[in-house]
Structures are given as structure tokens and as C-alpha cells.
Design an enzyme around this catalytic site. Structure first.
Site, mmCIF file in Angstrom:
data_model
loop_
_atom_site.group_PDB
_atom_site.id
_atom_site.type_symbol
_atom_site.label_atom_id
_atom_site.label_comp_id
_atom_site.label_asym_id
_atom_site.label_seq_id
_atom_site.Cartn_x
_atom_site.Cartn_y
_atom_site.Cartn_z
ATOM 1 C CD GLU A 147 10.853 20.957 68.154
ATOM 2 O OE1 GLU A 147 11.335 20.198 69.021
ATOM 3 O OE2 GLU A 147 10.178 20.557 67.181
ATOM 4 C CG ASP A 162 14.792 15.588 73.907
ATOM 5 O OD1 ASP A 162 14.203 14.508 73.753
ATOM 6 O OD2 ASP A 162 14.363 16.484 74.663
HETATM 7 N N1 SPD Z 1 9.604 6.006 71.467
HETATM 8 C C1 SPD Z 1 9.455 7.377 71.876
HETATM 9 C C2 SPD Z 1 10.741 8.056 72.120
HETATM 10 C C3 SPD Z 1 10.546 9.506 72.346
HETATM 11 C C4 SPD Z 1 11.793 10.224 72.568
HETATM 12 N N2 SPD Z 1 11.630 11.649 72.562
HETATM 13 C C5 SPD Z 1 11.101 12.209 73.719
HETATM 14 C C6 SPD Z 1 11.122 13.691 73.721
HETATM 15 C C7 SPD Z 1 11.071 14.215 75.103
HETATM 16 N N3 SPD Z 1 11.710 15.458 75.233
#
Ligand code: SPD
Length: 275
Positions: A106, A155
Site C-alpha cells: 500500500e 484492491d
Molecule cells: N469506484 C470506487 C471503487 C473503489 C474500489 N476500491 C475499494 C477499496 C476497498 N478496499
């Protein structure tokens, strides 16, 4: 206080949620990070004006992005999460007793810190000895780790600004290279109505790299269009996961029927993607 937070996706589409309180509002080194208390969805995390998760509906997103590739692989040992600093995906990954190591790559430490403070339902997965947090860009890490991971979960935020690279052919090549031969990845892969061309391009990349890519979808009311899709990327068919028992713990969204049905696409989109 009672105000509406409005997310504008395009000049022709907006969605709004009603907010009670702003709990955190800061410019980190990388992005504008807000945590708000909403009227209906509990707390929400917003990055650069885009809702990332809410307490009420995040579980569908996290269960679907994690369990589909994990179940397909069967007994994954090493897992990489790209992004995912909120800990929601990590919590689901750690439900598998087979997992020996889960690395989260991250970029923004503040996402981790504020999520630990505000999203207690994720249960502080960082305290698990199997979890490792690397605060760095995922590209370099993928380059350094070919053939290392049974499962990779991408993610991420949306393909805007610094996250755009995470939706590129270059990223998919590096990600597949970092998988074990029968490993599986799942990536945040946007919305069929609004992002058709991007999804088609990504599917082509995934198809050139693996034998059994497929797109699947989950209903998440606070995301544009009420849901979001994922690209499954693997030589192992996703259907293998239908035979694997769910890990210990409670599922709130996925069950065997939802798992299977998530891969059924509306006809207009199926034609666009698979021809
Ligand atoms: N359009 C928003 C999409 C967000 C995706 N990421 C979410 C992160 C959650 N862990």
C-alpha cells in the site's frame, strides 16, 4: 449537520449519500482522504472525492474480490494484496488456515492508520503475525518477486491519476509473472456501463497472459451504477472454486449461488467482452 456528499463520475452522472459528520479530512502525501459518518451506510472512506468503502456495504466487495481467486486455488499459502490499505481484503484473506504469509503493498500509510482508527469491523488484521505491510509502490515489488504468490488481489482505487498504471497491460504482465503457475488474481475492474472499453482492453491483456480469465460482478450500492466488477486472471478455471469449502468464519455476501451467478453477464456486456 446534515449534508449530501455527491460523487460525480462523469459530467452526466452523479450519486449522493447523506452525511451526518466529517470525522477526518486531510491531504496525505498522495491524496485527499476523508472519513465521514453517513446517515445510512455507517462510516465511509472517501479518497479524492470517490467513495472507497462504507461500513454497511464493503463486505460484498471484499468477499468477492478475495474469495473467488482464493477458492479457485484451493489452499493458497502466499498472498499479495496490491493497495488494500484499509485492511478489508486482508481480513478475508486471513480467514484461510492455509495462508502462511499475506503481504499488503500500500502506497499511503495514512489509509492504514485512519482505517485502523475508524473501521473496527475489520478487526485489526494487521496484528496477525502472517500479515506484512509494505508501504511502497507495487510495481517494483512485483518486479522483484516473480513466481512468488498463489493469489494476488489488486484492491485499488479507480484508474485516475496515480492509480491509472494499475489498470495497464504492463501491470497485468507483472502481476501474472508474480503468480505461481496455477495461481489466481482478482482485480478491481470497474463498471460495465461506464467503463466498457477499459474492461475490454483489460480482458484482452488477461487473455493474452492466462488461459482462463473471466469478468464477474457484485452489487455494492455506494459505487457508481450500484456495483463493481472484477477481473479474474488465471490458468486455473474459476469454476474450480465452486468445489472448495468456504474458509471458517461468516460470509455476508458470497454463497455458492452468488459465486456462480456473479460470472453471468448481461447479454449486451457478454457480447462486448466475449464476442
Ligand atoms: N469506484 C470506487 C471503487 C473503489 C474500489 N476500491 C475499494 C477499496 C476497498 N478496499
Amino acid at each position: 449537520m446534515s449534508i449530501w456528499f455527491t460523487e460525480e463520475l462523469h459530467p452526466y452522472y452523479r450519486k449522493g449519500i447523506r452525511i451526518k459528520n466529517i470525522l477526518a479530512d486531510e491531504q496525505t502525501q498522495f491524496q485527499h482522504l476523508q472519513i465521514v459518518e453517513t446517515e445510512f451506510f455507517g462510516k465511509a472512506m472517501i479518497l479524492d472525492g470517490i467513495i472507497q468503502l462504507t461500513e454497511r456495504d464493503n463486505i460484498g466487495y471484499h468477499e468477492m474480490i478475495v474469495h473467488v481467486p482464493m477458492l479457485a486455488v484451493g489452499k493458497p499459502k502466499r498472498v499479495l494484496i496490491v493497495g488494500g490499505g484499509d485492511g478489508g481484503s486482508l481480513q478475508q484473506v486471513l480467514r484461510y488456515p492455509s495462508v502462511e504469509e499475506a503481504v499488503v503493498c500500500e502506497l499511503d500509510q495514512r489509509v492504514v492508520d485512519l482505517s485502523r482508527e475508524h473501521f473496527a469491523s475489520f478487526g485489526d488484521p494487521w496484528a496477525d503475525p502472517r500479515a506484512t505491510l509494505l508501504v511502497r509502490d507495487a510495481f517494483g515489488f512485483l518486479e522483484e518477486n516473480p513466481g512468488q504468490f498463489d493469489v494476488i488481489i489488486s484492491d485499488t482505487t479507480d484508474p485516475i491519476g496515480m492509480a491509472e498504471r494499475l489498470f495497464s497491460d504492463e501491470f497485468y504482465k507483472l502481476m501474472v509473472r508474480a503468480l505461481t503457475p496455477n495461481g489466481a488474481a482478482a482485480t478491481q475492474c470497474e463498471q460495465p456501463f461506464f467503463d466498457t472499453e477499459l474492461i475490454k482492453t483489460i480482458y484482452q491483456s488477461a487473455k493474452a497472459l492466462t488461459k482462463n480469465p473471466a469478468y464477474y460482478y457484485a452489487n455494492i450500492p455506494t459505487y457508481p451504477g450500484g456495483g463493481i466488477g472484477f477481473m479474474y486472471v488465471s490458468n486455473t478455471p474459476w469454476e474450480n472454486g465452486l468445489k472448495t469449502p468456504f474458509p471458517p468464519g461468516i460470509n455476508n455476501y458470497i454463497n455458492p449461488e452468488v459465486h456462480k451467478a456473479a460470472f453471468a453477464l448481461p447479454e449486451f456486456f457478454r457480447k462486448e467482452l466475449y464476442g
